[in-house]
Structure formats: structure tokens, C-alpha cells
Design an enzyme around this catalytic site. Structure first.
Site: not given
Length: 155
Positions: A44-46
Site C-alpha cells: 500500500g505504501c509503495t
């Protein structure tokens, strides 16, 4: 602590991937998209970092800069930036003081376990350093575009 739209954004003093200390005042005179995320190099952060990187030129057209903050180290941020060719600045908040100041260091639950962590959130700060909009408990899909849309509505 609960932040209100129109109030002064909490100050911060955090190091970027190159070890340079950045503060809120470094961004005065321009819009600041300050987004908090849990961990470098996670799915998700990527996605979120890549989406903000892709839209960086659009944000720049509106005098806006995008900055991500997580508890990860400067070294971790640099690896993340290099691996994913990110074009946004990432700041390290290892003591999670800034996350606490913004009210998003909270109790979380995952697979039956409770722990303290970052609630994925984004704050839009105007050129005068005041909070213009906030998104808390963000869903990553299309989030960067929603932030850009809000910025365009405000400028």
C-alpha cells in the site's frame, strides 16, 4: 489531539533520506501535501508513493510539494526512493513525535494483535502554514488524485 481545519499545522523537524533536517517553515509560501504512511516498501505504501510521484508535476503546477513521513530510518527511505525511483521527499519520524502531533499515532489491530502505529493520513497545508484539508484512515486507491482534486478546488 484533534486538528481543526484553519488552525496552524503542527511544526516538525525531521531528517530526509539525505540527512537534511526539514521543518514546516521550509515549505512556507507553497502548498504542502504532508502524508503519513506506515512503512517503506510495503504494497500500500509503495502504491501511494508511486501515485504521488506520478502526479508530482500536477502538484507543482499549483505551487504544491508532496512530502511523505513514516517512522522508517533515513537509510530505509533512501533505499525505498532508489528502488522505486520516487520523486518525492520522505522524512523520518522514528520517535513518531510528528505523527503524535498530528493525532495519527494510534492503537491499531491486525490479525488479532493490538499495537501502536501510523494511521495512514494526509494533510493539505496552505502557503500560510494552516491546515486546509485532512484525510484520515486513507484508502490508497486513487487517494493521490483526490488530494490533487482538493488542491485544485482550493487554489
Amino acid at each position: 489531539m484533534s486538528l481543526e481545519i484553519g488552525q496552524a499545522a503542527p511544526n516538525f523537524s525531521l531528517s530526509n533520506a539525505q540527512g537534511e533536517v526539514k521543518t514546516l517553515s521550509d515549505f512556507s509560501g507553497q502548498w504542502l501535501v504532508l502524508y503519513f504512511y506506515p512503512k517503506d516498501n510495503t504494497p500500500g505504501c509503495t502504491t501511494e508513493a508511486l501515485d504521488f510521484t506520478a502526479l508530482k508535476p500536477e502538484f507543482a503546477k499549483h505551487n504544491a510539494v508532496v512530502v511523505g513521513i513514516s517512522p522508517d530510518s533515513e537509510k530505509s527511505h533512501q533505499k525505498f526512493i532508489d528502488k522505486k525511483e520516487l520523486q518525492i521527499e520522505l522524512l523520518s519520524d522514528p520517535e513518531h513525535q510528528t505523527a503524535e502531533d498530528y493525532g495519527i499515532w494510534q492503537l491499531k489491530k491486525f490479525m488479532g494483535k493490538e499495537y501502536m502505529g501510523i494511521v495512514r493520513s494526509t494533510f493539505l497545508i496552505n502557503p500560510e502554514g494552516k491546515l486546509a484539508h485532512a484525510w484520515v484512515k486513507v484508502r490508497v486507491k486513487e487517494h493521490a488524485q483526490k488530494v490533487l482534486d482538493e488542491l485544485q478546488a482550493l487554489v
